[in-house]
Design an enzyme around this catalytic site. Structure first.
Site, PDB file in Angstrom:
ATOM      1  CG  HIS A 182      -1.728  -1.049   1.578  1.00 16.25           C
ATOM      2  ND1 HIS A 182      -1.288  -2.172   2.221  1.00 16.25           N
ATOM      3  CD2 HIS A 182      -3.060  -1.222   1.373  1.00 16.25           C
ATOM      4  CE1 HIS A 182      -2.310  -3.006   2.381  1.00 16.25           C
ATOM      5  NE2 HIS A 182      -3.393  -2.459   1.881  1.00 16.25           N
ATOM      6  CG  ASP A 213       1.776  -0.937   3.360  1.00 18.09           C
ATOM      7  OD1 ASP A 213       1.001  -0.604   4.252  1.00 18.09           O
ATOM      8  OD2 ASP A 213       1.513  -1.776   2.469  1.00 18.09           O
ATOM      9  CD  GLU A 266      -6.793 -11.708   2.648  1.00 16.50           C
ATOM     10  OE1 GLU A 266      -6.403 -10.784   1.891  1.00 16.50           O
ATOM     11  OE2 GLU A 266      -6.792 -11.602   3.882  1.00 16.50           O
ATOM     12  CG  HIS A 285     -10.762 -11.332   2.698  1.00 17.54           C
ATOM     13  ND1 HIS A 285     -10.355 -10.329   1.848  1.00 17.54           N
ATOM     14  CD2 HIS A 285     -10.083 -11.137   3.850  1.00 17.54           C
ATOM     15  CE1 HIS A 285      -9.475  -9.548   2.474  1.00 17.54           C
ATOM     16  NE2 HIS A 285      -9.295 -10.030   3.692  1.00 17.54           N
ATOM     17  CG  ASP A 332      -4.121 -10.859  -0.887  1.00 16.13           C
ATOM     18  OD1 ASP A 332      -3.215 -10.848  -1.751  1.00 16.13           O
ATOM     19  OD2 ASP A 332      -4.498  -9.830  -0.301  1.00 16.13           O
ATOM     20  CG  ASP A 370      -8.786 -10.899   7.720  1.00  9.01           C
ATOM     21  OD1 ASP A 370      -8.424 -12.049   7.417  1.00  9.01           O
ATOM     22  OD2 ASP A 370      -8.572  -9.903   7.008  1.00  9.01           O
ATOM     23  CG  ASP A 422      -3.116  -9.813   3.003  1.00 11.22           C
ATOM     24  OD1 ASP A 422      -2.552  -9.379   4.026  1.00 11.22           O
ATOM     25  OD2 ASP A 422      -4.121  -9.279   2.498  1.00 11.22           O
TER      26      ASP A 422
HETATM   27  C1  XUL Z   1      -7.340  -6.678   4.514  1.00 12.67           C
HETATM   28  C2  XUL Z   1      -6.587  -7.047   3.293  1.00 12.67           C
HETATM   29  C3  XUL Z   1      -5.770  -5.983   2.672  1.00 12.67           C
HETATM   30  C4  XUL Z   1      -5.733  -6.028   1.182  1.00 12.67           C
HETATM   31  C5  XUL Z   1      -5.021  -4.880   0.543  1.00 12.67           C
HETATM   32  O1  XUL Z   1      -8.123  -7.673   5.022  1.00 12.67           O
HETATM   33  O2  XUL Z   1      -6.621  -8.183   2.874  1.00 12.67           O
HETATM   34  O3  XUL Z   1      -4.504  -6.044   3.205  1.00 12.67           O
HETATM   35  O4  XUL Z   1      -5.125  -7.201   0.745  1.00 12.67           O
HETATM   36  O5  XUL Z   1      -5.551  -3.660   0.884  1.00 12.67           O
HETATM   37 CO    CO Z   2      -5.671  -9.132   1.292  1.00 10.75          CO
END
Ligand code: XUL
Ligand code: CO
Length: 442
Positions: free
Chosen positions: A104, A107, A271, A274, A299, A310, A342
């Site tokens: 990001h 970051d 992800e 998620h 991810d 999470d 991630d």
């Molecule tokens: C948050 C997440 C983030 C995204 C990028 O749950 O997964 O880190 O991957 O913004």
């Molecule tokens: Co992510």
């Protein structure tokens, strides 16, 4: 000439030593140089390190501050600290043999008092990153903007009720797209951490979704205008930090993209944690995206099914990853995407070596899953089973149904005059679960 500082002095480049190795700082399954079907494993798997967790994560949680103190974090000038931190990061990327990284904007460079100052900080660090990328060969899988940490975004970025915040977010993403382009990023990610709501009592849901779509169109248009050829990715997540996020899961993401004419520009960054927060398995989300030709990137992490949030852990569940890999390979792979870790260390995992153990575990589990999935697909037993299960649609009236030739009337006539009652056939789930175990455990 001064020798460059070594930030991980106790760890050498992680080598592949094979499944028999007892060395905890070696790969047992991930052999970056191994050629499979004309491509190295490094090229097949396209592993990526998430800068935010690996180099900005401190182990803090809602009940206590950080526990992880890295030696390069001390210093008065935040931009200089950011540069040394980045040196350490690229040393890590090389030692762990990851070909990609992700970040990001906030970051990598400290946020300034104004947007202009933030952009200036970012420019300095991006120049440094460019030099490091060139020197190491490590490439940028994707860039993104942090539109969720700063209090200005507390009620959303592009879905904020205040147009001023929308404008600020637009300016921030404009810059993030420029730096992603500058660093040769192969993708650009949107994760809508605060693009949702806490209560409908203060929310115009329809207007917010329209604003989110407008924002994405503006981003795509601007990116194309500066020559960015990378893939746009949406990363769905149902909740956390907000109670409800608009990009809830892949299915709702598909509906959103199609409703607003964005489907040509976006694929999905899926992800694992998620997916499970949305009440789905990892492979379910992959299959839904693949069915739309919209599987973009992964991810790579996992949650804890006993916890409802999470936890972003490293995934060492070979069974889960094998199922995911089968779906990914069957869909033709990830294209310009990759497997981005991630995932973060647990709060008490404070040693620099823990960062290596964590990624070694994740990379090895994915590499093993990759090999197992290739075997499963090559032998084709599950494929054959599924093909047989649907074979009645391959010919005759089944084919007429699929090609749109059958009608309710024609089908009724068939049943009344010829077919009668269908014969039930077993789904054979237990047989298939046992078959899967023969690949995993012999
Ligand atoms: C948050 C997440 C983030 C995204 C990028 O749950 O997964 O880190 O991957 O913004
Ligand atoms: Co992510």
């Amino acid at each position: 000439m001064k020798k460059p500082a070594v930030h991980f002095p106790t760890v050498a480049t992680i080598a592949h030593e094979g499944p028999g190795s007892a060395n905890p700082l070696a790969f047992r399954h991930y052999n970056p140089a191994e050629v499979i079907d004309g491509r190295t494993m490094k090229e097949h798997l396209r592993f990526s390190i998430a800068y935010w967790h690996a180099f900005r994560g401190t182990g803090s949680d809602p009940f206590g501050p950080g526990t992880i103190c890295r030696p390069w974090e001390s210093g008065k000038d935040p931009v200089s600290v950011a540069k040394v931190r980045m040196d350490a990061a690229f040393e890590f990327f090389q030692k762990i043999q990851a070909p990609f990284w992700c970040f990001h904007d906030r970051d990598i460079a400290p946020e300034g008092r104004t947007l202009a100052e933030s952009n200036k900080n970012l420019d300095q660090i991006v120049a440094h990153a460019k030099t490091l990328q060139k020197a190491t060969g490590v490439k940028l899988l994707w860039g993104t903007a942090n539109l969720f940490s700063n209090p200005r975004y507390m009620c959303g970025a592009s879905t904020n009720p205040d147009a001023h915040v929308f404008a600020y977010a637009a300016a921030q993403v404009k810059k993030a797209l420029e730096v992603t382009q500058e660093l040769g990023g192969e993708n650009y990610v949107f994760w809508g951490g605060r693009e949702g709501y806490e209560t409908l009592l203060n929310t115009n849901l329809k207007r917010e979704q329209e604003h989110l779509a407008a924002f994405m169109h503006l981003a795509v248009n601007y990116a194309r205008s500066i020559g960015f050829k990378g893939q746009f990715l949406i990363e769905p997540k149902p909740k956390e930090p907000t109670k409800h996020q608009y990009d809830f899961d892949v299915a709702s993401g598909v509906a959103f993209l199609r409703t607003f004419g964005l489907e040509k520009h976006f694929k999905f960054n899926i992800e694992t944690n998620h997916a499970t927060l949305a009440g789905h398995t990892f492979e379910h989300e992959i299959e839904v995206a693949a069915a739309q030709g919209m599987l973009g990137s992964i991810d790579a992490n996992t949650g804890d099914l006993l916890l409802g949030w999470d936890t972003d852990q490293f995934n060492t569940n070979v069974k889960e990853l094998t199922l995911a890999m089968v779906s990914i390979l069957r869909a033709g792979g990830l294209g310009s995407g990759g497997f981005n870790f991630d995932a973060k260390l647990r709060r008490p995992s404070i040693d620099p070596e823990d960062l290596f153990h964590a990624h070694i575990g994740g990379m090895d589990a994915y590499a093993l899953a990759f090999k197992l999935a290739r075997r499963i697909l090559a032998e084709g037993k599950f494929e054959q089973f599924v093909a047989d299960r649907y074979a009645s649609f391959d010919t005759g009236f089944g084919r007429d149904i699929e090609t749109g030739k059958a009608t309710f009337k024609s089908l009724e006539k068939l049943v009344l005059t010829k077919l009668g009652e269908p014969t039930p056939r077993s789904g054979k789930q237990e047989y298939l679960e046992n078959l899967l175990n023969t690949y995993l455990h012999g």
